[in-house]
Design a protein around this motif. Structure first.
Motif: not given
Length: 107
Positions: A14, A17-18, A24, A60-64, A66, A86
């Protein structure tokens, strides 16, 4: 350990992936160690990233959770990106990777 139990207990897939991948990690490193950036600044600092890839990775980083995207109601609109709490909590991970790299080079 029962077969498959490690997958349930280990968050590594996980986490990979993040934060995994060239872009990233480079984006997070820049925001964690150099602070808030506008899109153009971030693109210049993350060497080699295309506009499309930077946009995709930031989303993606915003959705996670971070990266934070802040839009300012100005003309033209100003958008800034920063690491969330985070995201900032990953600083020791980057520092550990740096120490690991230095130790490895001494062999």
């Amino acid at each position: 350990m029962v077969d498959g139990e490690q997958d349930v207990l280990c968050p590594a897939p996980i986490v990979f992936t993040m934060i995994g991948g060239k872009w990233k990690l480079a984006i997070l490193k820049t925001l964690i160690f150099h602070g808030t950036k506008r899109f153009g600044e971030l693109r210049r600092e993350v060497d080699g990233v295309t506009q499309t890839m930077l946009t995709k990775q930031l989303r993606t980083l915003e959705a996670d959770g971070l990266v934070r995207r802040e839009i300012f109601a100005e003309v033209p609109p100003r958008v800034e990106y920063s690491a969330t709490e985070d995201g900032l909590s990953l600083k020791p991970v980057f520092e550990a990777m740096h120490c690991w790299w230095l130790a490895r080079k001494q062999h």
